[in-house]
Write a protein that holds these residues in place. Structure first.
Motif, PDB file in Angstrom:
ATOM      1  N   ASP A  70       1.123  -1.405  -0.363  1.00 43.63           N
ATOM      2  CA  ASP A  70       0.070  -0.152   0.249  1.00 43.63           C
ATOM      3  C   ASP A  70       0.794   1.035  -0.170  1.00 43.63           C
ATOM      4  O   ASP A  70       1.809   1.553   1.147  1.00 43.63           O
ATOM      5  CB  ASP A  70      -0.960  -0.192   0.914  1.00 43.63           C
ATOM      6  N   GLY A  71       0.375   1.773  -1.204  1.00 43.16           N
ATOM      7  CA  GLY A  71       1.006   3.386  -0.574  1.00 43.16           C
ATOM      8  C   GLY A  71       2.729   3.226  -1.363  1.00 43.16           C
ATOM      9  O   GLY A  71       2.906   3.754  -1.723  1.00 43.16           O
ATOM     10  N   ALA A  72       2.759   1.937  -2.600  1.00 45.40           N
ATOM     11  CA  ALA A  72       4.227   1.779  -3.051  1.00 45.40           C
ATOM     12  C   ALA A  72       4.305   2.487  -4.356  1.00 45.40           C
ATOM     13  O   ALA A  72       3.148   2.590  -5.378  1.00 45.40           O
ATOM     14  CB  ALA A  72       4.435   0.458  -3.104  1.00 45.40           C
ATOM     15  N   ASP A  73       5.200   2.706  -4.651  1.00 47.98           N
ATOM     16  CA  ASP A  73       5.804   3.027  -6.199  1.00 47.98           C
ATOM     17  C   ASP A  73       6.120   1.924  -6.884  1.00 47.98           C
ATOM     18  O   ASP A  73       7.408   1.700  -6.675  1.00 47.98           O
ATOM     19  CB  ASP A  73       6.821   4.350  -6.806  1.00 47.98           C
ATOM     20  N   VAL A  74       5.366   1.520  -7.875  1.00 45.04           N
ATOM     21  CA  VAL A  74       5.478   0.271  -8.942  1.00 45.04           C
ATOM     22  C   VAL A  74       5.928   0.856 -10.630  1.00 45.04           C
ATOM     23  O   VAL A  74       5.214   1.587 -10.775  1.00 45.04           O
ATOM     24  CB  VAL A  74       4.339  -0.197  -8.889  1.00 45.04           C
ATOM     25  N   LEU A  75       7.055   0.207 -10.994  1.00 48.66           N
ATOM     26  CA  LEU A  75       7.217   0.130 -12.340  1.00 48.66           C
ATOM     27  C   LEU A  75       7.191  -0.969 -12.643  1.00 48.66           C
ATOM     28  O   LEU A  75       8.262  -1.631 -12.355  1.00 48.66           O
ATOM     29  CB  LEU A  75       8.573   1.854 -12.160  1.00 48.66           C
TER      30      LEU A  75
END
Ligand code: FES
Ligand code: FES
Length: 169
Positions: A70-75
């Protein structure tokens, strides 16, 4: 019961509702967000085909529970080129894989490329092929395109170390 989380996926904020807390990041990406570039090879952390970057670090998305992020930045591979600049056709690592024939069937390639980007940003790639091979050892290629993959990572890391090159993932 509904479980809610927010993620930034390839620069876009996503509000997600899950009815099962066991959904992995890989299944979320592929089956619920339509991002099928990350591949499901083994689904047990052994092949690296599902590699994405989470908060800039390499992750086997088949092993990561989506709710825990939750809240993460995924690339993912779909957003990689645009992470440098909007409209950018290819990330330097993608371009290097093409130039050095770093693939055959291509199944492992999204994971290889995302892992290479992570490795380069970890600063562990250097200019030593052995270190690159070790750093990429979590990504298997059944076609055996390892020579091209290693050359591509070395080339991309040299380009990205140059002035004005894309250092950010
Ligand atoms: S599918 Fe995740 S490591 Fe193989
Ligand atoms: S290019 Fe076929 S598995 Fe790697």
């Amino acid at each position: 019961m509904t479980f809610r989380l927010t993620l930034t996926v390839n620069g876009q904020p996503r509000a997600i509702e899950l009815d099962d807390p066991r959904v992995t990041l890989l299944d979320l990406l592929r089956e619920r967000l339509g991002l099928t570039g990350s591949k499901k090879g083994c689904d047990r952390g052994q092949c690296g085909a599902c590699t994405v970057l989470v908060d800039g670090r390499r992750v086997n998305s088949c092993l990561a529970l989506a709710l825990s992020l939750d809240g993460a930045d995924v690339l993912t591979i779909e957003g990689l080129a645009h992470s440098l600049a909007p409209g950018e056709p290819l990330h330097p690592v993608q371009a290097a894989f093409i130039e050095h024939d770093g693939f055959q069937c291509g199944f492992c390639t999204p994971g290889q490329i995302m892992s290479a980007v992570g490795l380069i940003h970890e600063g562990r790639a250097g200019d030593d092929p052995e270190r690159v091979r070790e750093g990429m050892s979590g990504n298997l290629c059944r076609c055996g395109a390892y020579i091209g993959i290693t050359q591509a990572v070395l080339d991309a890391q040299a380009r990205m170390a140059g002035p004005g090159q894309g250092g950010a993932a």
